[in-house]
Every structure is written in C-alpha cells, then in structure tokens.
Design a protein around this motif. Structure first.
Motif, PDB file in Angstrom:
ATOM      1  N   TYR A   1      22.950 102.744  22.039  1.00 28.19           N
ATOM      2  CA  TYR A   1      21.650 101.877  22.050  1.00 28.19           C
ATOM      3  C   TYR A   1      22.477 101.276  23.175  1.00 28.19           C
ATOM      4  O   TYR A   1      21.822 100.525  24.768  1.00 28.19           O
ATOM      5  CB  TYR A   1      21.533 101.092  21.312  1.00 28.19           C
ATOM      6  CG  TYR A   1      20.367 100.538  21.280  1.00 28.19           C
ATOM      7  CD1 TYR A   1      20.374  98.753  21.952  1.00 28.19           C
ATOM      8  CD2 TYR A   1      18.912 100.910  21.623  1.00 28.19           C
ATOM      9  CE1 TYR A   1      19.486  98.313  21.986  1.00 28.19           C
ATOM     10  CE2 TYR A   1      17.847  99.323  21.824  1.00 28.19           C
ATOM     11  CZ  TYR A   1      18.631  98.282  21.719  1.00 28.19           C
ATOM     12  OH  TYR A   1      17.375  97.413  22.174  1.00 28.19           O
ATOM     13  N   CYS A   2      23.790 100.306  23.448  1.00 27.33           N
ATOM     14  CA  CYS A   2      24.299  99.157  24.196  1.00 27.33           C
ATOM     15  C   CYS A   2      24.518  99.422  25.541  1.00 27.33           C
ATOM     16  O   CYS A   2      24.281  98.844  26.034  1.00 27.33           O
ATOM     17  CB  CYS A   2      25.142  98.818  23.053  1.00 27.33           C
ATOM     18  SG  CYS A   2      25.015  97.767  21.956  1.00 27.33           S
TER      19      CYS A   2
ATOM     20  N   ALA B   1      10.444 104.237  27.341  1.00 27.53           N
ATOM     21  CA  ALA B   1      10.671 106.153  26.592  1.00 27.53           C
ATOM     22  C   ALA B   1      12.073 106.323  25.955  1.00 27.53           C
ATOM     23  O   ALA B   1      12.321 107.496  25.420  1.00 27.53           O
ATOM     24  CB  ALA B   1      10.748 107.106  28.009  1.00 27.53           C
ATOM     25  N   TRP B   2      12.812 105.830  26.430  1.00 27.91           N
ATOM     26  CA  TRP B   2      14.370 105.826  26.244  1.00 27.91           C
ATOM     27  C   TRP B   2      14.439 105.778  24.563  1.00 27.91           C
ATOM     28  O   TRP B   2      14.826 106.269  23.649  1.00 27.91           O
ATOM     29  CB  TRP B   2      15.600 105.872  26.872  1.00 27.91           C
ATOM     30  CG  TRP B   2      17.063 106.609  26.501  1.00 27.91           C
ATOM     31  CD1 TRP B   2      17.425 107.108  26.986  1.00 27.91           C
ATOM     32  CD2 TRP B   2      17.822 105.331  25.307  1.00 27.91           C
ATOM     33  NE1 TRP B   2      18.528 107.610  26.483  1.00 27.91           N
ATOM     34  CE2 TRP B   2      18.831 107.028  25.385  1.00 27.91           C
ATOM     35  CE3 TRP B   2      17.800 104.631  24.877  1.00 27.91           C
ATOM     36  CZ2 TRP B   2      19.682 105.917  24.090  1.00 27.91           C
ATOM     37  CZ3 TRP B   2      18.737 103.913  23.615  1.00 27.91           C
ATOM     38  CH2 TRP B   2      19.818 104.792  23.893  1.00 27.91           C
ATOM     39  N   ASP B   3      13.899 104.381  24.732  1.00 33.09           N
ATOM     40  CA  ASP B   3      13.941 104.058  23.290  1.00 33.09           C
ATOM     41  C   ASP B   3      12.788 104.789  22.500  1.00 33.09           C
ATOM     42  O   ASP B   3      13.501 104.577  20.839  1.00 33.09           O
ATOM     43  CB  ASP B   3      13.754 102.501  23.401  1.00 33.09           C
ATOM     44  CG  ASP B   3      14.060 101.278  23.818  1.00 33.09           C
ATOM     45  OD1 ASP B   3      13.433 100.051  24.248  1.00 33.09           O
ATOM     46  OD2 ASP B   3      15.809 101.965  24.324  1.00 33.09           O
ATOM     47  N   SER B   4      11.882 105.140  22.983  1.00 36.49           N
ATOM     48  CA  SER B   4      10.691 105.863  22.590  1.00 36.49           C
ATOM     49  C   SER B   4      11.337 107.056  21.206  1.00 36.49           C
ATOM     50  O   SER B   4      11.193 107.472  20.005  1.00 36.49           O
ATOM     51  CB  SER B   4       9.711 106.135  22.307  1.00 36.49           C
ATOM     52  OG  SER B   4       9.365 105.516  23.367  1.00 36.49           O
TER      53      SER B   4
ATOM     54  N   CYS C   1      12.936  97.398  13.929  1.00 36.43           N
ATOM     55  CA  CYS C   1      12.111  96.497  12.672  1.00 36.43           C
ATOM     56  C   CYS C   1      10.387  97.221  12.843  1.00 36.43           C
ATOM     57  O   CYS C   1       9.439  97.157  12.041  1.00 36.43           O
ATOM     58  CB  CYS C   1      12.080  94.985  12.525  1.00 36.43           C
ATOM     59  SG  CYS C   1      13.495  94.498  11.887  1.00 36.43           S
ATOM     60  N   GLN C   2      10.296  96.976  13.829  1.00 38.20           N
ATOM     61  CA  GLN C   2       8.963  97.126  14.607  1.00 38.20           C
ATOM     62  C   GLN C   2       8.730  99.300  14.692  1.00 38.20           C
ATOM     63  O   GLN C   2       7.507  98.975  13.925  1.00 38.20           O
ATOM     64  CB  GLN C   2       9.019  96.853  15.758  1.00 38.20           C
ATOM     65  CG  GLN C   2       7.181  96.809  16.764  1.00 38.20           C
ATOM     66  CD  GLN C   2       6.450  96.136  16.148  1.00 38.20           C
ATOM     67  OE1 GLN C   2       6.831  95.169  16.098  1.00 38.20           O
ATOM     68  NE2 GLN C   2       5.795  96.482  15.629  1.00 38.20           N
ATOM     69  N   THR C   3       9.698  99.500  14.545  1.00 43.63           N
ATOM     70  CA  THR C   3       9.649 100.881  14.267  1.00 43.63           C
ATOM     71  C   THR C   3       8.432 100.439  12.852  1.00 43.63           C
ATOM     72  O   THR C   3       8.314 101.749  12.746  1.00 43.63           O
ATOM     73  CB  THR C   3      11.029 101.740  14.746  1.00 43.63           C
ATOM     74  OG1 THR C   3      11.144 101.565  15.884  1.00 43.63           O
ATOM     75  CG2 THR C   3      10.640 103.570  14.180  1.00 43.63           C
ATOM     76  N   VAL C   4       9.687 100.245  11.783  1.00 42.16           N
ATOM     77  CA  VAL C   4       9.375 100.335  10.148  1.00 42.16           C
ATOM     78  C   VAL C   4       7.711  99.684  10.407  1.00 42.16           C
ATOM     79  O   VAL C   4       7.107 100.207   9.470  1.00 42.16           O
ATOM     80  CB  VAL C   4      10.291  99.646   9.504  1.00 42.16           C
ATOM     81  CG1 VAL C   4       9.855  99.610   8.151  1.00 42.16           C
ATOM     82  CG2 VAL C   4      11.782 100.114   9.909  1.00 42.16           C
TER      83      VAL C   4
END
Lengths: 370, 152
Positions: free
Chosen positions: B54-55, B77-80, B110-113
């Motif tokens: 990620y980093c 898109a990569w993050d999703s 956290c947003q995903t959760v």
C-alpha cells in the motif's frame, strides 16, 4: 484479529463514519457499541466529522395544515444522490399544541420551532428527540393580549409603542451552549433588548443593548445562523440600502455588514457554512455568496444557470457543485442539471403547499440540556 | 534503505521515501534510533507485506507528477481492489496500520468496515462480524424500543 477484540478507539473511529440511522441500529448490536455511541462526546465528535457535515438534509413544512413535516433525505449524500422523501412526523406531536408553529432556524442538526405564543421547541428530526423549552417570563406581553401575531416589520405594541420582534437560534462555541434569542427594538429610543435562552442552564435572561450610532430595523424576524452569529436583513437609518444586522452569540453585541443587493427584496440563506443573499424576485439573476465570512469585498455573484425548467414555477434552493440546481415547487423536489438542461433526479409528492424550507445536518446532537 | 523485520522473522527492504509513510518508523528515523534492521513485533510477515504494498503505491502518487504518477481515479480503483480481503486480514491490517501510524491506510480500512455496517440490521451486523449479543432479552427490548424508528 476480529471485530470483538478491536481496541475501543478503533471501533469508535469506524462508528463515527456512520449516518444517524445506522448508529441507532448499531446501538442494538452489543453493549460495547451501545456504550461507545451513547457517550455525549461521541455525538460531538460525530458532528464535526466531514461525512456528517456533508449530510445536508432539507426539511419542508406542509402549509396545508401546518401539520406535516417532510424531510428530504439526502440533498448531498456520500454518493451525491438525492434519496427518498421521508415523512418524519406530524409537527403537532412535536409542538404539543394546535397553534401554528414555524421553523426558526437549524443548527448542528437541531431545529428550533417557535409558535405564535413564543413557546419554543428544540427538535432533532433524526433522533426523534424533542425538548419543550421553558416559557420566557421576561417576555414582553401586550396589554390586551388575547391575540397577537408575529408579523415581519409590524411587531406588536406595548403601551402604544411599536416593538420590532426578532428571533435567532444557534451555537455559542465559547460557552459550548445552544442559545435561542428573542429580541425587541423599541421604537422610542435606540435601545434593544435581547432575551437569551441557554440550553446548558435551561433558563432565560434578559440583556439591554445600547445602540452605538444609528437605529437599524430588522425586516424579517427569522434569524439565519452561521459563524457564531444570527443574521437578519435590516433597514438602516444611515443608509438607503438594506444591510445585514448580526448578533454575535459570544460577544452579545450587534455588528453590521453591507450587502450587494440594493433593494428590499433581499433575503438571506445559510447553506453549508456560507452566507447567501438573494433577490426574492430575481433569484436566478441576483444571488450572491459571501466567500470569506465577514469580508464585504468577498461577496461574489453566482452565475445564472445555463438552463432552467420553464415554464414550471420552481423556487431555487441551492446550487450544488456548479452543475446541479436544487429546485422545489408544489409537486416535487428536483435536482436540475443546468448544463445538460435536464432533470437529474426528482421526487414527487401529493398536495404539498410549501410554507417553509430549512436546510439542516443529520446529527446525533441532543436537544436536551444535559 | 531501511529494513523491517516482522514478528515471524521476515525482512523487508524499503526505500526511505516509502519508510516515512509509516509515521512510527519515520519518528524512529528522526529520533536517530532506527537501527539497521527495525523489528516490528506486532505485525506478521504477510500483513507487513500488504502494508508495504500500500505504502509503495501511495508514495508514487504523492511524489512529483512524473510518468509514474497515478491519477486520483486510478489510485481509487487500486484501493478498491486492495481492500478485497477476508475479515481476519482486514482487521489485522487495521491493527498494523494503527501501530505503524499510517493515517491514510487506517482511514481507508475503517471506512471499508463502516461501509459493511451501513444499512444493515443489528442481527446482520452481528452475523457478519461474529459479535456476541450480550444484552438480556429485557435490555434488548428496551434498546430497540428507544431506537425503533431506525428499523423502519
């Protein structure tokens, strides 16, 4: 690692991102979640999260019987969509009387409703909590007081003298307190009196303000709150043009601001932290936003929309993201794409005669004094 | 070049510019107590690998806008794709991002959760996350009654 064993502060971080309805349901999941959400600090932090601030809602009062309050869920939600109309409640339940009430203003998700007997209620439409405020015993009554109506620019009379009456509701960040103010300008001198209700101490007190220079007359009694002050359009004895008169809740004094609209059709609106002034008769052409609060030079005229859904008569509520207009008429609320010249999204409803419209944020803030 | 060692002995080499995305590591470097190999005792190898992945992606985007720079849309898109994880990994990553103090990663996770919780009933939430209902029947009835409108 699983959800049950996550540290409390991380669970809190996750829950802070949720809208109020989800939070209410989350309270029922387990004791830990219930405890986290019920903390008074939680509501406060939740209020200031960007996701919360972005959840602007619209409250429409049906004037047919002044009894229904309809809330448009989602003027500008997480996905930028206009969601369903959600009829929340019969205002009579909240007002607890058959008298007609009107919405004074909203602040941090609390709506302040005032009825014609100067009885006020604080209401959070999303948590369904409401709080009838104590009667203001400082309030000035008429001599023959079997009936009085609050009418803009007319006020009412005591001992033969005309009083201008005005209201404001908002938040004082210095004392961390929600306040309701009822103000009076006396016709025979340059003093004004303000009765201030503090939610924290749950009582009223009265202050007198000596006018420094000239006399200003507030024209429309509903104050518009932002940046720690309530604002009204006023006529000034030292200017031919209308001005904004603002009462600072922390300093408890008045200040004036010039506006770019030179006629008395000027009206104020506060949306998402900005002050707007528009010409009620020419709102498509004359609409200004104060880009930097308090800086008169920052009044910026908003461009007229490229297109408009003629011939249907709509009231313009807001420009959203430069492309969409939020419009309302007797039948529907519409998101109009003025660049593409078409309806983006709309919601229709039956027989709605709009009497008033208020923007507010969806929060957990409690209308009760703790 | 910084080397991190996971709890299970795996080592990872990072450019300094990537290492500073991990605030905890950055602080150690600034305080001058970063040794040749920095142990990360709370995080196991496969999780640390994902954190570093990620980093690396996110450093490239904040660096000067050159050929390697990803557009915001591409990064999103990569993050999703990145967050398509099983729950155990998701929560392990949250703990790692918290310990290593990587704000943007913690925010994303956290947003995903939160998105998994939104719109669900309490029963569904308990089921998804395997949370024990520790209310007594009376307590549960009371809580639901107080918040009943939220179930409509």
């Amino acid at each position: 690692m699983d959800m049950e064993n996550l540290p409390r502060e991380i669970i809190e971080d996750i829950l802070l991102r949720l809208p109020v309805k989800s939070l209410k349901r989350s309270k029922c999941v387990c004791k830990k979640w219930c405890s986290i959400i019920s903390q008074p600090q939680f509501a406060k932090i939740h209020l200031h999260r960007p996701q919360t601030q972005a959840r602007t809602r619209l409250c429409i009062v049906n004037s047919e019987e002044r009894s229904d309050i309809n809330v448009v869920s989602n003027v500008n939600d997480d996905n930028g969509e206009l969601l369903d109309l959600d009829c929340l409640t019969d205002i009579k339940n909240v007002m607890n009387s058959t008298k007609q009430g009107y919405i004074l203003d909203s602040c941090d998700g609390l709506l302040c409703l005032v009825d014609s007997y100067n009885h006020a209620v604080l209401w959070n439409p999303f948590t369904r909590q409401y709080n009838h405020l104590p009667i203001n015993h400082h309030h000035v009554y008429r001599r023959n007081s079997d009936y009085f109506r609050i009418e803009p620019g007319v006020g009412y009379f005591v001992d033969g003298y005309k009083i201008e009456n005005f209201y404001g509701f908002g938040y004082d960040s210095c004392s961390d307190d929600y306040k309701l103010i009822t103000g009076y300008f006396w016709d025979y001198d340059n003093n004004s009196r303000i009765d201030v209700f503090s939610l924290k101490s749950n009582d009223w007190r009265s202050i007198t303000i000596h006018s420094e220079k000239h006399h200003a007359t507030i024209l429309y009694e509903k104050g518009v709150f932002l940046h720690g002050a309530a604002h009204w359009i006023a006529a000034s004895s030292s200017s031919a043009n209308p001005i904004i008169l603002a009462f600072d809740f922390e300093e408890e004094r008045f200040k004036e601001m010039a506006i770019p609209i030179k006629n008395y059709e000027a009206r104020l609106q506060a949306i998402e932290g900005h002050l707007y002034v528009y010409d009620d008769k020419e709102y498509l052409k004359e609409r200004w936003v104060m880009k930097d609060y308090g800086v008169e030079e920052s009044w910026t005229k908003m461009a007229s929309p490229n297109s408009y859904p003629y011939p249907c008569k709509y009231q313009l509520l807001d420009f959203l993201n430069n492309q969409h207009l939020l419009l309302i008429n007797d039948e529907k609320v519409v998101l109009w794409d003025h660049k593409e010249n078409k309806e983006y999204n709309a919601m229709t409803y039956e027989k709605l005669l709009i009497s008033e419209i208020t923007f507010f944020t969806e929060t957990l803030v409690s209308p009760h004094s703790c | 070049m910084i080397t991190l060692r996971s709890s299970d002995g795996e080592t990872f080499d990072l450019d300094e510019v990537v290492a500073v995305e991990l605030q905890t590591i950055k602080n150690m470097m600034e305080d001058g107590c970063a040794e040749s190999v920095i142990p990360v005792p709370n995080v196991e190898g496969k999780i640390l690998a994902k954190v570093i992945e990620y980093c690396k992606k996110h450093v490239k985007s904040t660096a000067k806008a050159e050929e390697h720079a990803l557009s915001d849309a591409d990064l999103k898109a990569w993050d999703s794709d990145f967050i398509k994880l099983d729950q155990a990994t998701l929560f392990d990553l949250i703990m790692a991002a918290n310990y290593l103090d990587i704000k943007s990663l913690l925010d994303l996770l956290c947003q995903t959760v939160a998105n998994m919780i939104k719109g669900k009933s309490p029963e569904e939430i308990r089921q998804i996350f395997n949370i024990k209902n520790d209310f007594t029947p009376e307590e549960e009835q009371e809580i639901r009654r107080e918040n009943q409108w939220a179930f409509q």
